[in-house]
Design an enzyme around this catalytic site. Structure first.
Site, PDB file in Angstrom:
ATOM      1  CD  GLU A 291      -3.362  -0.206   2.143  1.00  8.40           C
ATOM      2  OE1 GLU A 291      -4.197  -0.986   2.337  1.00  8.40           O
ATOM      3  OE2 GLU A 291      -3.148   0.508   2.865  1.00  8.40           O
ATOM      4  CG  HIS A 320       8.153 -29.420   1.584  1.00  4.82           C
ATOM      5  ND1 HIS A 320       8.892 -30.557   1.550  1.00  4.82           N
ATOM      6  CD2 HIS A 320       8.668 -28.984   2.717  1.00  4.82           C
ATOM      7  CE1 HIS A 320       9.775 -30.675   2.242  1.00  4.82           C
ATOM      8  NE2 HIS A 320       9.870 -29.834   3.318  1.00  4.82           N
ATOM      9  CE  LYS A 434     -11.143   2.209   3.073  1.00  7.31           C
ATOM     10  NZ  LYS A 434     -10.490   2.718   4.271  1.00  7.31           N
TER      11      LYS A 434
HETATM   12  O1  PA5 Z   1      -3.108   1.651   5.935  1.00  4.97           O
HETATM   13  C1  PA5 Z   1      -4.339   2.143   5.795  1.00  4.97           C
HETATM   14  O2  PA5 Z   1      -4.621   3.508   5.790  1.00  4.97           O
HETATM   15  C2  PA5 Z   1      -5.370   1.246   5.489  1.00  4.97           C
HETATM   16  O3  PA5 Z   1      -5.022  -0.091   5.046  1.00  4.97           O
HETATM   17  C3  PA5 Z   1      -6.213   1.274   6.510  1.00  4.97           C
HETATM   18  O4  PA5 Z   1      -5.687   0.927   7.655  1.00  4.97           O
HETATM   19  C4  PA5 Z   1      -7.702   0.422   5.954  1.00  4.97           C
HETATM   20  O5  PA5 Z   1      -8.189   0.912   4.767  1.00  4.97           O
HETATM   21  C5  PA5 Z   1      -8.729   0.578   7.221  1.00  4.97           C
HETATM   22  O6  PA5 Z   1      -8.813   1.978   7.492  1.00  4.97           O
HETATM   23  P1  PA5 Z   1      -9.750   2.648   8.879  1.00  4.97           P
HETATM   24  O7  PA5 Z   1      -8.909   2.460   9.846  1.00  4.97           O
HETATM   25  O8  PA5 Z   1      -9.955   4.063   8.584  1.00  4.97           O
HETATM   26  O9  PA5 Z   1     -10.997   1.937   8.820  1.00  4.97           O
END
Ligand code: PA5
Length: 465
Positions: A291, A320, A434
């Site tokens: 990410e 394996h 989202k």
């Molecule tokens: O790193 C990030 O920003 C995302 O992976 C969030 O942690 C994830 O989308 C969850 O978001 P939130 O904590 O706003 O529910």
């Protein structure tokens, strides 16, 4: 000395040749950019736009106080969160607590609750967990920085309804919220119903939030020594301020990955702990690396489509399954092993079946020796086939070394972002998905997007067989 070490011998040209290994001069050539990355992080810290690096000094007293109440009262803790709001908790809990934690009696768990982290919305799976826990003896920790993530919020709505049905007004005592200090619907709900809350600092993004209340509250509730975890992170923070590229673990990890990707075509970063307890760390790293670094545009708005694909593997299990590919398949991977040099237990293989000569080489040895030898075997196989690999070595697995490891990987991710010239702290691709969900599920304000999406879906001819 309890310091974790990165052994990068086998990632270098000296070990595997110039075509696939990074040369000392290539590393030297990156030193000025690496120094810039260090300065850049210092600047962001000073401006308070990036907060993760300063979390090792967070005040843990409120978390520990709260956790001692949870220990007295509850049989179960259920964390409702996803991505950065869940993966760190699972990684640390599974690394430091028993593999059969939830199967043990409370006494065996030192009085701490069981932990469930249902970070998916599979309706069957979630319902099975929900029906399993007694609402009277269960605390739900809803964790969402934005307070708007559809998965977490829908789970919360189901849980709220379920608890209200079973407990009436007392539901309020069974839910705590971890969210932004001011913004978001969770904050509104907390105010309206007087729920206990913890804050996610504004300048800490989801995947960098393990060392905030996001991870520390649930982890303290299941008996993790969060002070030791943070002490490990703090000692790593100090090492990550070293200006010398070869002495700064995070900078070196970032530089080697960046060079492997951009100069040697290693577009895949495999994280392969030789420890089942660290499998969750590989999951957590997968999100962090993917990410943070998988970006379409650089900071100048130029389309660059950066990022290595992080892959999780587990030693010895995946010897394996995956290692054949890693040794003989495409030359597109940089493999990082995580080694635990001293396990907490020694498991000796007894001298049995003495009339079977083919088994006797194992008799009297230990699983500890076997796992260490197998890791060396995989390192050897990769290296002799000119496949770059690194080893992160933990003297032992405890809260302190784990804190070092996790903090090093977070910092390396930030540095790698700067080397690629992208923003490692945003996630427009996730937000894109989202928004699709909001539109198609009918959220207010997304009507136009829904119309556009429906139009394009109608135009598209599905290819099926
Ligand atoms: O790193 C990030 O920003 C995302 O992976 C969030 O942690 C994830 O989308 C969850 O978001 P939130 O904590 O706003 O529910």
């Amino acid at each position: 000395m309890n310091d974790i070490k990165i052994d990068y011998t086998n990632a270098m040209a000296d070990a595997i040749g110039k075509k696939h290994g990074v040369s000392e001069s290539e590393l030297d050539g990156l030193a000025p950019q690496a120094k810039e990355a260090l300065l850049w992080l210092q600047e962001l810290r000073a401006q308070k736009t990036v907060g993760f690096f300063d979390l090792p000094s967070i005040d843990t007293a409120p978390f520990k106080k709260f956790a001692s109440r949870v220990r007295e009262k509850y049989e179960n803790l259920v964390v409702l969160g996803i991505g950065g709001s869940a993966l760190g908790t699972t990684a640390v809990h599974s690394a430091l607590n028993s593999a059969v934690w939830n199967l043990q009696r409370k006494r065996k768990r030192n009085g701490y609750p069981k932990l469930f982290v249902p970070d998916n919305i599979d309706p069957d799976w979630f319902d099975e967990i929900l029906r399993h826990v007694d609402p009277k003896k269960t605390l739900f920790n809803v964790i969402s920085k934005s307070g708007s993530t559809a998965e977490t919020m829908s789970q919360f709505m189901i849980v709220h309804h379920h608890l209200k049905e079973k407990l009436k007004g007392k539901w309020k005592k069974k839910v705590i919220l971890t969210t932004d200090a001011e913004k978001g619907v969770l904050r509104e709900i907390a105010g309206e119903f007087g729920l206990t809350t913890f804050n996610v600092p504004d300048n800490v993004g989801g995947r960098f939030s393990l060392f905030t209340a996001v991870g520390l509250v649930p982890l303290a509730c299941v008996g993790v020594d969060i002070d030791s975890l943070l002490a490990g992170a703090a000692s790593m923070a100090e090492r990550c301020l070293n200006k010398n590229l070869r002495e700064n673990p995070a900078l070196l990890f970032a530089a080697l990955h960046y060079l492997a990707d951009t100069k040697k075509k290693k577009s895949i970063s495999v994280m392969m702990p030789y420890s089942s307890k660290l499998a969750g760390v590989a999951d957590w790293y997968r999100q962090l690396w993917a990410e943070s670094l998988g970006k379409r545009y650089d900071l100048n708005g130029k389309e660059v489509n950066t990022g290595q694909t992080p892959v999780k593997a587990l030693g010895v299990t995946d010897q394996h399954s995956q290692v054949q590919l890693y040794v003989e398949g495409p030359f597109d991977k940089l493999v990082t092993f995580i080694e635990v040099e001293n396990f907490n237990r020694e498991s000796v293989i007894p001298a049995v079946f003495t009339d079977k000569p083919t088994l006797q080489y194992l008799a009297g040895k230990s699983l500890n020796q076997l796992i260490a030898t197998e890791m060396k075997g995989t390192e050897y196989a990769l290296t002799t086939h000119n496949r770059p690999n690194l080893a992160i070595r933990l003297p032992k697995l405890d809260a302190h070394t784990l804190g070092q490891l996790l903090f090093m990987l977070e910092t390396a991710t930030a540095f790698a972002g700067k080397l690629y010239g992208i923003d490692p702290f945003d996630q427009p691709g996730v937000e894109f998905g989202k928004k699709y969900t909001y539109a198609m599920m009918g959220r207010d304000g997304y009507e136009q997007l829904k119309g556009e999406l429906l139009k394009s879906a109608g135009a598209e001819k599905r290819k099926t067989v």
